[in-house]
Enzyme design. Structure first.
Site, short mmCIF file in Angstrom:
data_model
loop_
_atom_site.label_atom_id
_atom_site.label_comp_id
_atom_site.label_asym_id
_atom_site.label_seq_id
_atom_site.Cartn_x
_atom_site.Cartn_y
_atom_site.Cartn_z
N ASN A 9 36.78 36.30 47.58
CA ASN A 9 37.26 37.43 46.77
C ASN A 9 37.11 36.99 45.31
OD1 ASN A 9 38.61 39.49 45.48
ND2 ASN A 9 40.66 38.80 46.08
N LYS A 11 37.59 38.64 42.67
CA LYS A 11 38.54 39.30 41.76
C LYS A 11 37.79 39.84 40.51
CE LYS A 11 42.09 36.24 43.44
NZ LYS A 11 43.51 36.00 43.43
N HIS A 94 44.95 44.52 48.72
CA HIS A 94 45.23 43.18 48.20
C HIS A 94 46.55 43.23 47.43
CE1 HIS A 94 44.86 39.49 45.87
NE2 HIS A 94 43.97 39.09 46.76
N GLU A 96 47.40 42.07 44.70
CA GLU A 96 47.25 42.37 43.26
C GLU A 96 47.11 43.87 43.05
OE1 GLU A 96 44.03 39.63 42.60
OE2 GLU A 96 45.41 37.97 42.94
N GLU A 166 48.03 37.05 53.57
CA GLU A 166 48.06 36.32 52.30
C GLU A 166 49.48 36.31 51.74
OE1 GLU A 166 43.91 36.30 50.42
OE2 GLU A 166 44.94 38.08 49.70
N GLY A 172 46.58 32.09 44.35
CA GLY A 172 46.26 31.64 42.99
C GLY A 172 47.27 30.65 42.43
N SER A 212 45.24 30.06 48.29
CA SER A 212 44.91 28.68 47.87
C SER A 212 44.19 27.88 48.94
CB SER A 212 46.17 27.95 47.38
OG SER A 212 46.72 28.63 46.27
C1 PEP Z 1 42.82 35.95 47.08
O1 PEP Z 1 42.32 36.31 46.05
O2 PEP Z 1 42.92 36.74 48.01
C2 PEP Z 1 43.30 34.56 47.20
C3 PEP Z 1 43.77 34.15 48.33
O3 PEP Z 1 43.21 33.78 46.06
P1 PEP Z 1 43.32 32.18 45.99
O4 PEP Z 1 42.44 31.63 47.07
O5 PEP Z 1 42.84 31.84 44.61
O6 PEP Z 1 44.76 31.82 46.22
#
Ligand code: PEP
Length: 248
Positions: A9, A11, A94, A96, A166, A172, A212
């Site tokens: 992803n 972003k 997501h 976000e 998630e 992040g 992460s």
């Molecule tokens: C994501 O963007 O869905 C995500 C899991 O980000 P990260 O791997 O940076 O934590």
């Protein structure tokens, strides 16, 4: 046997020219016959990235999609626009988008239905806040996200869908859920799908872990019985993504 699916992803990163450069760097690193490899990229990057991925094992995904067919929805992107550009997957709901753009479970459900209608595989995200985890309501919250997100989705459609678990506190932040925490929730999501549909649907649906994920923790996470791969943010923009895809 479910095929692993490992999706990046991106972003809001990568201009079109940077995107093509990144694909060219990652192309040789992410070859893996045993997993589906997906790059979910910003809308403006979809066309050049699809072109750059031709002849590779990389499939292209979008990071969002609107639930209407067309019309006066300035700034939105429609399912036909995505399919015409070669998109196979779309990340929906997501955290976000839920947090900054106020997307609700009902919105996510409309998007999931519309994507399926157009033959685009939804990667439907769910996950709890740290506060919810500490209050002991993680599974209640996620079950609601899944139950509403899958309303009016048939069992056959559900089998093709991907769910990304998630935990918001792990996205992040560099703070990964422990393998046990990730497996426990992914198993809980599978049980929820079995309740909504049946055991056969639960056995087929693919559930990713995201939060992460990196080259150091992917192997252990992806070896869990209910974790069918990952949704990867930060590490999908680096050569490390090749190591994540080839985690074994
Ligand atoms: C994501 O963007 O869905 C995500 C899991 O980000 P990260 O791997 O940076 O934590």
């Amino acid at each position: 046997m479910r095929k692993k699916i490992i999706a990046g992803n991106w972003k809001m990163n990568m201009t079109p020219s940077q995107a093509v450069e990144l694909v060219n760097t990652l192309k040789p690193l992410v070859a893996n016959e045993e997993a589906d490899v997906v790059f979910c990229v910003p809308a403006i990057d979809i066309v050049p990235v699809t072109e750059a991925c031709k002849g590779t094992n990389i499939q292209v995904g979008a990071e969002n999609m609107y639930f209407e067919e067309s019309g006066a929805y300035t700034g939105e992107i429609s399912p036909d626009m995505l399919t015409d550009a070669g998109v196979k997957y779309v990340v929906l709901g997501h955290s976000e988008r839920r947090e900054y753009f106020h997307e609700t479970n009902a919105d996510v459900n409309k998007k999931v239905l519309k994507a399926l209608e157009h033959g685009i595989t939804p990667i439907m995200c769910c996950g709890e806040t740290l506060e919810q985890r500490e209050q002991g309501v993680t599974m209640d919250f996620i079950r609601q996200q899944v139950k509403v997100g899958f309303q009016n989705v048939t069992a056959d459609q559900a089998k093709t869908t991907v769910i990304a678990y998630e935990p918001i506190w792990a996205i992040g932040t560099g703070k990964t859920a422990t393998t046990e925490q990730a497996e426990e929730v992914c198993r809980g999501i599978r049980e929820c799908i079995a309740e909504i549909y049946d055991d056969a649907t639960a056995a087929e649906i693919r559930i990713q872990y995201g939060g992460s994920v990196n080259a150091g923790n992917a192997a252990e996470l992806f070896a869990q019985p209910d974790i069918d791969g990952g949704l990867v943010g930060g590490a999908s923009l680096k050569a490390d993504f090749g190591k994540i895809v080839n985690y074994k």
